[in-house]
Design a protein around this motif. Structure first.
Motif, PDB file in Angstrom:
ATOM      1  N   TYR A  23       0.833  -1.210   0.000  1.00 35.31           N
ATOM      2  CA  TYR A  23       0.000   0.000   0.000  1.00 35.31           C
ATOM      3  C   TYR A  23       0.864   1.255   0.000  1.00 35.31           C
ATOM      4  O   TYR A  23       0.880   1.994   0.999  1.00 35.31           O
ATOM      5  N   ARG A  26      -1.087   4.651   0.866  1.00 30.53           N
ATOM      6  CA  ARG A  26      -1.518   4.722   2.267  1.00 30.53           C
ATOM      7  C   ARG A  26      -0.320   4.869   3.202  1.00 30.53           C
ATOM      8  O   ARG A  26      -0.374   5.574   4.197  1.00 30.53           O
ATOM      9  N   TRP A  27       0.777   4.170   2.869  1.00 30.99           N
ATOM     10  CA  TRP A  27       1.984   4.259   3.683  1.00 30.99           C
ATOM     11  C   TRP A  27       2.542   5.678   3.659  1.00 30.99           C
ATOM     12  O   TRP A  27       2.916   6.216   4.692  1.00 30.99           O
TER      13      TRP A  27
END
Length: 61
Positions: A23, A26-27
């Motif tokens: 991800y 998102r990270w």
């Protein structure tokens, strides 16, 4: 002892790489949010992480 430390460090790197690999968007958002926290908040997160890790090691051992 040295081999176990190497294994632990290797496992840490594998685990830390999972989220940015799976991800990345998102990270990145999470890292930007962390950058906005105060030093006190970051220290508390670090302390909680250390205590949780210590408790988990104690429980597993």
């Amino acid at each position: 002892m040295r081999q176990e430390l190497g294994i632990a460090l290797s496992l840490l790197l594998v685990l830390e790489g999972i989220l940015p690999f799976l991800y990345p968007g998102r990270w990145r958002a999470a890292m930007l949010a962390l950058a906005e926290l105060s030093e006190r908040q970051l220290r508390l997160i670090g302390l909680a992480s250390m205590l949780l890790g210590t408790a988990l090691l104690y429980w597993l051992h």
